[in-house]
Motif scaffolding. Sequence first.
Motif, short mmCIF file in Angstrom:
data_model
loop_
_atom_site.label_atom_id
_atom_site.label_comp_id
_atom_site.label_asym_id
_atom_site.label_seq_id
_atom_site.Cartn_x
_atom_site.Cartn_y
_atom_site.Cartn_z
N PRO A 89 -24.71 -24.06 35.81
CA PRO A 89 -24.02 -23.00 35.05
C PRO A 89 -23.39 -23.49 33.75
O PRO A 89 -23.24 -22.71 32.81
CB PRO A 89 -22.95 -22.50 36.04
N ALA A 90 -23.02 -24.77 33.68
CA ALA A 90 -22.38 -25.28 32.46
C ALA A 90 -23.33 -25.23 31.27
O ALA A 90 -22.93 -24.93 30.15
CB ALA A 90 -21.90 -26.71 32.68
N THR A 91 -24.61 -25.51 31.52
CA THR A 91 -25.60 -25.50 30.44
C THR A 91 -26.56 -24.33 30.52
O THR A 91 -27.46 -24.21 29.69
CB THR A 91 -26.41 -26.81 30.45
N GLU A 92 -26.38 -23.46 31.55
CA GLU A 92 -27.23 -22.28 31.76
C GLU A 92 -28.69 -22.68 31.87
O GLU A 92 -29.59 -21.99 31.38
CB GLU A 92 -27.02 -21.28 30.62
N THR A 93 -28.92 -23.78 32.56
CA THR A 93 -30.24 -24.39 32.61
C THR A 93 -30.71 -24.53 34.04
O THR A 93 -29.94 -24.93 34.93
CB THR A 93 -30.21 -25.79 31.94
N VAL A 94 -31.98 -24.21 34.26
CA VAL A 94 -32.62 -24.44 35.55
C VAL A 94 -33.37 -25.77 35.47
O VAL A 94 -34.21 -25.96 34.58
CB VAL A 94 -33.59 -23.30 35.91
N TRP A 95 -33.07 -26.67 36.39
CA TRP A 95 -33.73 -27.97 36.45
C TRP A 95 -34.74 -27.95 37.60
O TRP A 95 -34.42 -27.60 38.73
CB TRP A 95 -32.71 -29.08 36.69
N VAL A 96 -35.97 -28.34 37.29
CA VAL A 96 -37.05 -28.33 38.27
C VAL A 96 -37.71 -29.70 38.27
O VAL A 96 -38.11 -30.22 37.22
CB VAL A 96 -38.11 -27.25 37.93
N GLU A 97 -37.83 -30.27 39.45
CA GLU A 97 -38.61 -31.51 39.59
C GLU A 97 -40.08 -31.13 39.56
O GLU A 97 -40.55 -30.35 40.39
CB GLU A 97 -38.25 -32.21 40.89
N TRP A 98 -40.81 -31.70 38.57
CA TRP A 98 -42.19 -31.27 38.35
C TRP A 98 -43.08 -31.70 39.49
O TRP A 98 -42.95 -32.80 40.03
CB TRP A 98 -42.72 -31.81 37.02
N SER A 99 -44.01 -30.81 39.86
CA SER A 99 -44.87 -31.07 41.02
C SER A 99 -46.32 -31.16 40.59
O SER A 99 -46.68 -30.90 39.44
CB SER A 99 -44.71 -29.94 42.04
N SER A 100 -47.16 -31.50 41.53
CA SER A 100 -48.59 -31.64 41.27
C SER A 100 -49.24 -30.30 40.95
O SER A 100 -50.37 -30.27 40.44
CB SER A 100 -49.28 -32.28 42.48
N GLU A 101 -48.56 -29.20 41.25
CA GLU A 101 -49.13 -27.89 40.91
C GLU A 101 -49.14 -27.64 39.41
O GLU A 101 -49.86 -26.78 38.91
CB GLU A 101 -48.33 -26.77 41.60
N ASN A 102 -48.31 -28.38 38.69
CA ASN A 102 -48.22 -28.28 37.24
C ASN A 102 -47.87 -26.88 36.76
O ASN A 102 -48.27 -26.46 35.68
CB ASN A 102 -49.52 -28.75 36.58
N ARG A 103 -47.09 -26.18 37.57
CA ARG A 103 -46.60 -24.86 37.17
C ARG A 103 -45.30 -24.57 37.91
O ARG A 103 -45.03 -25.16 38.96
CB ARG A 103 -47.63 -23.77 37.44
N ALA A 104 -44.52 -23.69 37.34
CA ALA A 104 -43.27 -23.29 37.98
C ALA A 104 -43.01 -21.83 37.68
O ALA A 104 -43.21 -21.37 36.55
CB ALA A 104 -42.12 -24.15 37.48
N GLN A 105 -42.56 -21.11 38.70
CA GLN A 105 -42.16 -19.71 38.55
C GLN A 105 -40.67 -19.61 38.89
O GLN A 105 -40.24 -20.05 39.96
CB GLN A 105 -42.98 -18.82 39.48
#
Length: 868
Positions: free
Chosen positions: A847-863
Motif C-alpha cells: 500500500p505504501a507504493t500502491e504496487t503489486v509485486w509478483v514473483e515471475w513464473s515459467s508461464e511468463n504472464r500474470a493476471q
Amino acid sequence: MKLDIHVTFSPGVRDVDLSTRNAQINSVEHDHAFDQHSGDIAGLHINISVDQACTGRQKSLLTMRTDRCGFTFAPIDLARVGTIHLPAYGVSIMQRGAIVSPPHGLSKLQLVEHIPEDTFEQAANSTQDVPCPTLLGLGLDNRQFLVEPDLETIRVVNSVRYRLASVRIPIGRGKGSRTDVRRRLDDGVMPILRGEKTDEDICYSVTTFVALAGTELNEDNVAGTPFLVAEEGLGMPHTPEQAALREQARQEMATRGLAPLVLCYRLEATNVSRAPAYAFLYQPRFTSASGEEQPLSCSDGLLVVGDKVYGSAYFDDQPWPETQLVVLLAPGEKVTADYCFNHEPLETISASRLLKQSNGAAENTPGQEQPVVTAWQPFDELLAQARAYWTAKLNTAATMHIPEHRINDMVRAGLAHLYLVTYGERNRTLAPCIGVYSPIGSESSPIIQFYDSIGWHDIAQRSLQYFLDKQHDDGRFQNFGGYMLETGAALYTMGEHYRYTRDDAWVRSIRGQLVKACDWIIRHHHEDAPKGQPGAGLIMGKVADPEDHFRQYMLNAYQYLGLARAAEMLRAVDTPLAASLAEEASTLRTDIRRALAESIVRSPLVPLGDGRWVPSCAPWVEAVGPDAFALEGQLSYTHEAVYARDSLLGPIYAIFAEVIDPHEQIADFLVESHYEHMCYEGAAFSQPYYSRHPLVHLRRGEINAFLRSFYRAMAALADRETYTFWEHLFGVSPHKTHEEGWFLMEVRSMLYTETDFNLEGGGTLRLLSGIPRAYLAHNQRIGLQHAQSYFGTVHLDVQSHIDRDYIEANVECPQGQTRGLKNLAIRLPHPHGQKAKALAGPGRYDPATETVWVEWSSENRAQIHLRF
C-alpha cells in the motif's frame, strides 16, 4: 569582521579539524557537555575573523571535518540568517546571541510531494508557449523543408541547418492586430502539416508535406543520403579518409540520380461568413540563401527564375494566372491554390516538356533530369502516398496506448521526428543526428535507446555503427566540438542495445573496436589524474560547449558507465577480458565516489525551505563549490542560465550513471539542493533535458517531482500543436531530437523500466511506476504491444473499472524467464489515492507504493485484479 560561532554536535564526535578560506580563526573552545569521561565533543565555540564580502572570490569559508562527517559553510551566510541546521549530520551552527527559531515550512521537493500531481494543462498555464518551425521530409534523406509557424514562410534546407533558399506565400490580407493561426499534424502524428489562418470572413486552410516527383513514395524508393554527406559541417571536420569517402559517395549519388524531392502545399480559401467576401491569393516569392529575392515568373503553371524551374503553381486546377488573385466568394464557397516547390531547381528545362509529362511518371535514365510535379500529378494522390508511407513506417513500431491523448500522439509523432533526422542509405550506416547537429555520443543516446524500445533494433544498430565507423585512431569516439564524454556515452548506448538484443554475434564483430575504446578510457583514467589528490583517477576534459577542461563528474560518470556496459557485453564473448574491464570500471567508480565525497565536504551548505541546510556540490573536482556561486571570481552565466554547469552538466549525473545509488545520503543532498535552487517549478533552466533529474526522481520513487519536471519541461520546450522540440527555452535550434529523445525515454520509463538488473542475476520489470493517477480514472486503458525491454517483448493491458471499485491488469513477457526476469512490480494507483482492499491473482500488494509485486513464473504472464 569578527564573528562568535557556536557549533553543537550530536553524540559521537571525538575529533574536529578546522580549515578556512579567506578567514582567520582567532580561538576555539571545545564543549564536552555530554560526558566529561566519554571524550565526545558536544560543541565548539569559535571566534573567527572573516572578509565582509558576501560573494565571489573574497567570500570566507569555514570547513569542519569530524570523525563522522565533513562540511563547509560561509560565516557571512550565518551572520545573515543567524542559525544553520544540518540534521543529516546532527549539527547546528549559530551566531552567538542569535535568536533560534524552530524550522518551518517545506522544502520545494517536500512541497511538490504534498500537492496534487501536475498535469499538462496546469503546466501549460504556467509556462511559456514558443511555437517551433515544422520540419518536413522523408527520413534517411537530408533534403528537407522547414515551415515557419506562420505557415507563410518555407525554408529549403539540408540537414535542418543549411538554408538553401526560402519561399514565402502571403496568406490573406496581411498582418493584422491579431494573428489567428492554428496548426496540427495529420492524424495527430505524421510529418504532414495542416493549418488554418482565419482572416475574419475567410478561413485559409493549409496542407503541406514532402513527396517524390515522378516516383511513387514508398520505402523502397527513398534511397537516403550517405551519412558522411548528410552530416558534413554539422560537427567535427572529416578526416582526409572520410572526406575522400564523402566525395566518392557524392559522385555515386550524382551517377545514379535521385528522385526529385518536392514540397506540396495546398491553400484553400473558404468564406465562413454570411456575406460575400474577398479572398486574396499570391504568387510565391523566392529568396536565395544570401537573402536576395529572386525575380520570379510564372509560365504555364511553372515557377521560373532565369532558366531554372523552382516549382509550379495552380489555381483551381489551372495554371496560375496573375501575381495576385482577388476572388469574391459567396458564403460557403471555396477556391484552391496548389503549389509545388522543388528542393533543388531544375537546370535549363523546357516548360513545354514538363507540361507534356503524364502524371509525372515518365521514366528517366540515371543522371537524367527528373520532372517536377505538375497539375497532372494530383495533390490528393500525393497526399495519399505520403500518408501511406508514414503510416506503414510508424506501424512497424511497438504501440503504447496512453490515456492522455496529447502524450499518446507525441510518442508517435516523436518517433517520426527522430527518423526525419536519422540520415543514411538503406541497409547501411545511419547518422542519428540531433536536429541541426551531427550525432554526439551523449545526445544521440536517447534517440537510439528509444529506437530499441519500440523494436527498431536494426535502425538502432546501424545508428551505433556511425560511432564505430568514425572511431578515432586512438580509440575514442568524438564527433562534436571536442566533447570528451562521447566515448563512455557511446559505449553505454551500445551496452543498452545489447541488453535489448543479447546479440553476441554483433559483439564479436565489433570486439576490437570496443576494446580500443575501453583502452582509451583506461589509459586516461590512469594517466590524467594527480596522484594522492582528491581527483586521483578522474579523467579531464570538457563535456559540452563551455571550455571547461576539468575532472568533471558528468564526464567520468559516463566513462564509468561505458566501461561497465562494455564489460557486460563482452562477458559471453571474452570472459577474462570482460572481468578485467569490470575491475577497471569498479576502480573508476571508486575514484569518482571518493572525489565526489570530498567535493561534498568542500562545497558550501545551502538552505532548504523547511529550515534544513544540506551540502551543495561542485561540478568538477577542481572547483571550490557550485560554479554558480562564482567563488573563484568566474562568470558562471552561460547559455542563458547561471546554473548551467551545476545542473545541466553537474554531479547529479553520478546518480543517473549508477555511480551513486539513488537512495544514498549523498544522492539526497544532490537531489534536494538541485530541486531547491537549480529548477524553476521542477524544470531545469535553459536546456532542461540535459538535466537527468526527472529520471533520478523516478528511481527514488518521487512520483510528483517526476511528473512536475516531466510536464513543465515538455510544456515549455515543445511546440504545443506540432510537438516539435526546441533545444533551448529561449527559442534556439528547432527540431532538437536530443530533447525529444529524452522526453520519449521519460514516457517509456513512466510506463515501464527495469531495475536491479544484471545479465547473470536478472532483475525486476517495473510497470507504470511514474504514471499520473488520472491515467486510471474510470474506463481508462493503458496498453503496451510489442514494447521491448531488457527481458524481451512486453505486452500490457490495464483496464480501470474504478466506478465498480477494481482495476485489472494483464501482463505478458514471453522471454521473461529465459532472460532472467525475477520480479514484476506493477503500480496501480487509485485516481483518488485510495488503497486497495484485496488482490486477486499472484503476488502481494504494497500500500505504501500502491504496487503489486509478483514473483515471475515459467508461464511468463500474470493476471492481476485489484479491488478497492
